[in-house]
Design a protein around this motif. Structure first.
Motif, PDB file in Angstrom:
ATOM      1  N   GLN A  55      -1.281 -34.781   7.471  1.00 51.84           N
ATOM      2  CA  GLN A  55      -0.970 -33.363   7.644  1.00 51.84           C
ATOM      3  C   GLN A  55       0.000 -32.913   6.550  1.00 51.84           C
ATOM      4  OE1 GLN A  55       0.833 -32.462  11.396  1.00 51.84           O
ATOM      5  NE2 GLN A  55       0.896 -30.275  11.020  1.00 51.84           N
ATOM      6  N   ARG A  58      -1.822 -32.628   3.206  1.00 51.99           N
ATOM      7  CA  ARG A  58      -2.603 -31.377   3.149  1.00 51.99           C
ATOM      8  C   ARG A  58      -1.690 -30.182   2.860  1.00 51.99           C
ATOM      9  NH1 ARG A  58      -5.510 -33.897   7.248  1.00 51.99           N
ATOM     10  NH2 ARG A  58      -4.325 -32.866   8.889  1.00 51.99           N
ATOM     11  N   ARG A  59      -0.524 -30.150   3.512  1.00 51.04           N
ATOM     12  CA  ARG A  59       0.418 -29.054   3.286  1.00 51.04           C
ATOM     13  C   ARG A  59       0.897 -29.052   1.833  1.00 51.04           C
ATOM     14  NH1 ARG A  59       5.668 -29.123   2.830  1.00 51.04           N
ATOM     15  NH2 ARG A  59       5.883 -31.167   3.786  1.00 51.04           N
ATOM     16  N   SER A  61      -0.561 -30.347  -0.792  1.00 51.36           N
ATOM     17  CA  SER A  61      -1.631 -30.093  -1.751  1.00 51.36           C
ATOM     18  C   SER A  61      -1.998 -28.607  -1.825  1.00 51.36           C
ATOM     19  CB  SER A  61      -2.870 -30.930  -1.437  1.00 51.36           C
ATOM     20  OG  SER A  61      -3.432 -30.525  -0.207  1.00 51.36           O
ATOM     21  N   THR A  62      -1.637 -27.827  -0.819  1.00 54.02           N
ATOM     22  CA  THR A  62      -1.934 -26.395  -0.861  1.00 54.02           C
ATOM     23  C   THR A  62      -0.776 -25.582  -1.438  1.00 54.02           C
ATOM     24  OG1 THR A  62      -1.153 -26.044   1.401  1.00 54.02           O
ATOM     25  CG2 THR A  62      -3.500 -26.541   1.104  1.00 54.02           C
ATOM     26  N   ASN A  63       0.347 -26.242  -1.701  1.00 53.29           N
ATOM     27  CA  ASN A  63       1.525 -25.551  -2.247  1.00 53.29           C
ATOM     28  C   ASN A  63       1.556 -25.775  -3.764  1.00 53.29           C
ATOM     29  OD1 ASN A  63       4.043 -24.684  -3.065  1.00 53.29           O
ATOM     30  ND2 ASN A  63       5.069 -25.436  -1.229  1.00 53.29           N
ATOM     31  N   PRO A  64       1.302 -24.749  -4.562  1.00 53.71           N
ATOM     32  CA  PRO A  64       1.250 -24.942  -6.014  1.00 53.71           C
ATOM     33  C   PRO A  64       2.599 -25.296  -6.628  1.00 53.71           C
ATOM     34  CG  PRO A  64       1.038 -22.621  -5.466  1.00 53.71           C
ATOM     35  CD  PRO A  64       1.031 -23.380  -4.169  1.00 53.71           C
TER      36      PRO A  64
END
Length: 67
Positions: A55, A58-59, A61-64
């Motif tokens: 989890q 995933r968090r 990897s979505t934060n640039p």
């Protein structure tokens, strides 16, 4: 140790800095992961920890700003 190393011209000694997380970019990722998902996690199984880690990944990897 210095005297022993000085006798060996083939052995260069390099002074390394103290712990410096800013020199290792992955430290920012580990810090972000450890402080959120698995913080205070008391799972009954290893799978609980693995799920929390996934989890967090995933968090992250979505934060640039993080990777």
């Amino acid at each position: 140790m210095r005297a022993w190393a000085a006798e060996r011209d083939w052995l260069p000694l390099k002074r390394l800095p103290a712990y410096a997380p800013e020199l290792n970019p992955v430290e920012l990722l580990w810090s972000s992961l450890k402080k959120r998902e698995p913080a205070n996690l008391a799972g009954d199984h290893l799978a609980d920890t693995a799920d929390a880690a996934e989890q967090g990944i995933r968090r992250i990897s979505t934060n640039p700003r993080l990777p």
